[in-house]
Design a protein around this motif. Sequence first.
Motif, PDB file in Angstrom:
ATOM      1  N   GLU A 182      -2.742  -2.854 -15.198  1.00  0.00           N
ATOM      2  CA  GLU A 182      -1.418  -3.700 -14.575  1.00  0.00           C
ATOM      3  C   GLU A 182      -0.631  -2.342 -13.864  1.00  0.00           C
ATOM      4  O   GLU A 182      -0.026  -2.641 -12.782  1.00  0.00           O
ATOM      5  N   SER A 183      -0.546  -1.307 -14.739  1.00  0.00           N
ATOM      6  CA  SER A 183       0.152  -0.217 -13.899  1.00  0.00           C
ATOM      7  C   SER A 183      -0.551   0.297 -12.441  1.00  0.00           C
ATOM      8  O   SER A 183      -0.011   0.688 -11.402  1.00  0.00           O
TER       9      SER A 183
ATOM     10  N   PHE B  19      -0.929   0.844  -6.566  1.00  0.00           N
ATOM     11  CA  PHE B  19      -1.443   0.211  -5.412  1.00  0.00           C
ATOM     12  C   PHE B  19      -0.577  -0.600  -4.504  1.00  0.00           C
ATOM     13  O   PHE B  19      -0.264  -0.395  -3.071  1.00  0.00           O
ATOM     14  N   ASP B  20       0.009  -1.752  -5.131  1.00  0.00           N
ATOM     15  CA  ASP B  20       0.749  -2.533  -4.283  1.00  0.00           C
ATOM     16  C   ASP B  20       2.427  -1.986  -3.551  1.00  0.00           C
ATOM     17  O   ASP B  20       2.250  -2.207  -2.576  1.00  0.00           O
TER      18      ASP B  20
ATOM     19  N   PRO C 233       1.162   0.377   1.134  1.00  0.00           N
ATOM     20  CA  PRO C 233       2.370   0.511   2.304  1.00  0.00           C
ATOM     21  C   PRO C 233       2.346   2.011   2.811  1.00  0.00           C
ATOM     22  O   PRO C 233       2.412   1.954   3.890  1.00  0.00           O
ATOM     23  N   LEU C 234       2.010   3.139   2.014  1.00  0.00           N
ATOM     24  CA  LEU C 234       1.725   4.364   2.525  1.00  0.00           C
ATOM     25  C   LEU C 234       0.585   4.328   3.606  1.00  0.00           C
ATOM     26  O   LEU C 234       0.625   5.104   4.578  1.00  0.00           O
ATOM     27  N   THR C 235      -0.464   3.703   2.924  1.00  0.00           N
ATOM     28  CA  THR C 235      -1.797   3.621   4.017  1.00  0.00           C
ATOM     29  C   THR C 235      -1.488   2.897   5.402  1.00  0.00           C
ATOM     30  O   THR C 235      -1.742   3.332   6.343  1.00  0.00           O
ATOM     31  N   GLY C 236      -0.859   1.799   5.146  1.00  0.00           N
ATOM     32  CA  GLY C 236      -0.178   0.983   6.297  1.00  0.00           C
ATOM     33  C   GLY C 236       0.569   1.930   7.339  1.00  0.00           C
ATOM     34  O   GLY C 236       0.620   1.824   8.598  1.00  0.00           O
TER      35      GLY C 236
ATOM     36  N   MET D 226     -10.705  -3.417  -8.833  1.00  0.00           N
ATOM     37  CA  MET D 226      -9.363  -3.454  -8.251  1.00  0.00           C
ATOM     38  C   MET D 226      -9.236  -2.159  -7.211  1.00  0.00           C
ATOM     39  O   MET D 226      -8.776  -2.085  -6.127  1.00  0.00           O
ATOM     40  N   VAL D 227      -9.357  -0.887  -8.037  1.00  0.00           N
ATOM     41  CA  VAL D 227      -9.194   0.218  -7.177  1.00  0.00           C
ATOM     42  C   VAL D 227     -10.104   0.308  -6.100  1.00  0.00           C
ATOM     43  O   VAL D 227      -9.639   0.723  -5.136  1.00  0.00           O
TER      44      VAL D 227
END
Length: 155
Positions: free
Chosen positions: A105-106, A111-112, A117-120, A153-154
């Motif tokens: 969850e962490s 990632f969320d 957001p940084l990647t975007g 997930m990663v």
Amino acid sequence: MLLVWIASCQKEIWEGFCIYNDVAFTATYLLEKYNFEKILILDTDAHAGNGTAEYFRTDPRVLFVDIHQDPRTIYPGTGFASDIGADSGKGFSVNIPLPIYAGDESYKLVFDEIILPLTGEFKPQIIVRNGGSDPHFNDGLTHLGLTIAGFRMVG
């Protein structure tokens, strides 16, 4: 955008974990040979990628995002959130230290709320990923608590 998956270590040769830094070599090669202008290096190994961080500490063409175990609890003791790069590269090093037993969850939250957001915003031409298996909950040296579902997930 291309994604290059590199499962290897990033520590300098004298630190005992690795001999080669293929992640830094790959990014440097792409910058020099193919004139890439924006590369994201995503490091999800449990140890801070201090060797790679040093390669690109002052280079704004490389966004280095490093999610790892709290450096107060693991070797090499680097990768604090306050280490954000230097000179023209200031702000292009993002260290995300996690507490021990952080779990899936962490990672999802990181990632969320941070990495995606940084990647975007950065809009890299390529992502070079360093990912070891040591965040796994059963690793004998680290304590991040990631499950197989968390690794999916990663990825």
